[in-house]
Design a protein around this motif. Structure first.
Motif, PDB file in Angstrom:
ATOM      1  N   PHE A 222       0.821  -1.204   0.000  1.00 53.55           N
ATOM      2  CA  PHE A 222       0.000   0.000   0.000  1.00 53.55           C
ATOM      3  C   PHE A 222       0.859   1.260   0.000  1.00 53.55           C
ATOM      4  N   VAL A 223       1.967   1.232   0.697  1.00 58.35           N
ATOM      5  CA  VAL A 223       2.874   2.379   0.702  1.00 58.35           C
ATOM      6  C   VAL A 223       3.426   2.622  -0.702  1.00 58.35           C
ATOM      7  N   ARG A 224       3.707   1.554  -1.442  1.00 58.45           N
ATOM      8  CA  ARG A 224       4.185   1.715  -2.832  1.00 58.45           C
ATOM      9  C   ARG A 224       3.141   2.436  -3.681  1.00 58.45           C
ATOM     10  N   PHE A 225       1.851   2.099  -3.508  1.00 59.92           N
ATOM     11  CA  PHE A 225       0.808   2.775  -4.283  1.00 59.92           C
ATOM     12  C   PHE A 225       0.803   4.271  -3.979  1.00 59.92           C
ATOM     13  N   ALA A 226       0.898   4.621  -2.702  1.00 63.01           N
ATOM     14  CA  ALA A 226       0.824   6.024  -2.293  1.00 63.01           C
ATOM     15  C   ALA A 226       2.096   6.795  -2.603  1.00 63.01           C
ATOM     16  N   ALA A 227       3.241   6.115  -2.641  1.00 59.70           N
ATOM     17  CA  ALA A 227       4.524   6.792  -2.842  1.00 59.70           C
ATOM     18  C   ALA A 227       4.830   7.079  -4.305  1.00 59.70           C
ATOM     19  N   ASP A 228       4.101   6.470  -5.213  1.00 64.81           N
ATOM     20  CA  ASP A 228       4.364   6.639  -6.644  1.00 64.81           C
ATOM     21  C   ASP A 228       4.161   8.102  -7.033  1.00 64.81           C
ATOM     22  N   PRO A 229       5.236   8.802  -7.460  1.00 62.59           N
ATOM     23  CA  PRO A 229       5.092  10.217  -7.802  1.00 62.59           C
ATOM     24  C   PRO A 229       4.194  10.440  -9.017  1.00 62.59           C
ATOM     25  N   ALA A 230       4.109   9.463  -9.890  1.00 61.53           N
ATOM     26  CA  ALA A 230       3.220   9.562 -11.048  1.00 61.53           C
ATOM     27  C   ALA A 230       1.962   8.740 -10.757  1.00 61.53           C
ATOM     28  N   ALA A 231       1.384   8.999  -9.588  1.00 62.24           N
ATOM     29  CA  ALA A 231       0.244   8.201  -9.126  1.00 62.24           C
ATOM     30  C   ALA A 231      -0.882   8.204 -10.150  1.00 62.24           C
ATOM     31  N   ALA A 232      -1.483   7.060 -10.282  1.00 61.76           N
ATOM     32  CA  ALA A 232      -2.597   6.883 -11.197  1.00 61.76           C
ATOM     33  C   ALA A 232      -3.816   7.626 -10.656  1.00 61.76           C
ATOM     34  N   PRO A 233      -4.781   7.909 -11.519  1.00 51.98           N
ATOM     35  CA  PRO A 233      -6.045   8.456 -11.026  1.00 51.98           C
ATOM     36  C   PRO A 233      -6.620   7.545  -9.939  1.00 51.98           C
ATOM     37  N   LEU A 234      -7.474   8.102  -9.098  1.00 50.21           N
ATOM     38  CA  LEU A 234      -7.960   7.414  -7.909  1.00 50.21           C
ATOM     39  C   LEU A 234      -8.542   6.038  -8.215  1.00 50.21           C
ATOM     40  N   LEU A 235      -9.412   5.941  -9.196  1.00 51.73           N
ATOM     41  CA  LEU A 235     -10.034   4.643  -9.480  1.00 51.73           C
ATOM     42  C   LEU A 235      -9.011   3.617  -9.962  1.00 51.73           C
ATOM     43  N   GLU A 236      -8.017   4.060 -10.718  1.00 50.19           N
ATOM     44  CA  GLU A 236      -6.952   3.136 -11.147  1.00 50.19           C
ATOM     45  C   GLU A 236      -6.121   2.690  -9.944  1.00 50.19           C
ATOM     46  N   ALA A 237      -5.847   3.623  -9.028  1.00 46.45           N
ATOM     47  CA  ALA A 237      -5.082   3.268  -7.831  1.00 46.45           C
ATOM     48  C   ALA A 237      -5.857   2.263  -6.982  1.00 46.45           C
ATOM     49  N   ILE A 238      -7.161   2.446  -6.851  1.00 41.35           N
ATOM     50  CA  ILE A 238      -7.979   1.496  -6.092  1.00 41.35           C
ATOM     51  C   ILE A 238      -8.002   0.154  -6.808  1.00 41.35           C
ATOM     52  N   ASP A 239      -8.083   0.172  -8.132  1.00 39.84           N
ATOM     53  CA  ASP A 239      -8.036  -1.083  -8.885  1.00 39.84           C
ATOM     54  C   ASP A 239      -6.703  -1.790  -8.648  1.00 39.84           C
TER      55      ASP A 239
END
Length: 195
Positions: A74-91
């Motif tokens: 989960f930390v990897r998802f949040a730390a990604d500087p080029a974070a995906a849009p919210l729904l993609e991140a949840i997916d």
């Protein structure tokens, strides 16, 4: 007698934790005896008790190990500087959870941990402490989504993050126990709620 290195000590501890995890996945915390853990580890009784005072301590170590894996993901998802849009991140979070619902994954063991935490104060304390950083990663995702205009400008990112975090283990429990719904259905439902 030669001194054991830190690497040797860590490897033995890891050996015991892995053996206990295997036993707990097979039979559950309550039904697994120390003797079964010792046999699975392939060590002597004294060797196991050198590292752990008993089953309760092993249960805590296994729970800590399993939650470390989830927190790191989960930390990897949040730390990604080029974070995906919210729904993609949840997916992505659900895809990780989906992979961990199979045999040997974190979520079948999580069911044991959650049940144990309801009765065991030590396990309850561990899980309460472990959930804070997991929830914080979803608050970070919500904050980014708000800043990008995916959420209302006045959205309470703490509340959104808490709701999103609750969605992941909630879905994982359903999926672990019943095999449904699939994660695409959950993301579609979330999309309908947000849009």
């Amino acid at each position: 007698m030669p001194r054991r290195t830190e690497a040797h000590l860590a490897a033995r501890r890891r050996q015991i934790i892995d053996a206990a995890r295997t036993c707990f996945l097979r039979k559950g915390f309550q039904a697994t005896s120390m003797q079964e853990v010792i046999e699975e580890a392939g060590l002597s009784v004294g060797a196991v008790y050198r590292y752990f005072s008993g089953k309760e301590e092993i249960v805590l170590a296994v729970a800590e190990d399993a939650t470390d894996r989830v927190i790191a993901a989960f930390v990897r998802f949040a730390a990604d500087p080029a974070a995906a849009p919210l729904l993609e991140a949840i997916d992505q979070a659900l895809a990780y959870a989906e992979a961990e619902t199979g045999p040997g994954g974190a979520f079948p063991l999580a069911l044991e941990v959650w049940a144990g935490a309801a009765r065991d104060p030590g396990l309850h304390k561990l899980m309460a402490a472990r959930y804070a950083p997991m929830r914080a990663t979803f608050v970070t995702l919500a904050r980014r989504a708000r800043d990008r205009g995916e959420l209302a400008p006045d959205a309470d990112v703490g509340a959104v993050g808490a709701a999103l975090f609750a969605l992941v283990p909630g879905w994982a429990v359903q999926h672990t126990l019943t095999g449904e719904p699939d994660r695409r259905t959950v993301v579609a439902g979330l999309r309908a709620l947000i849009m």
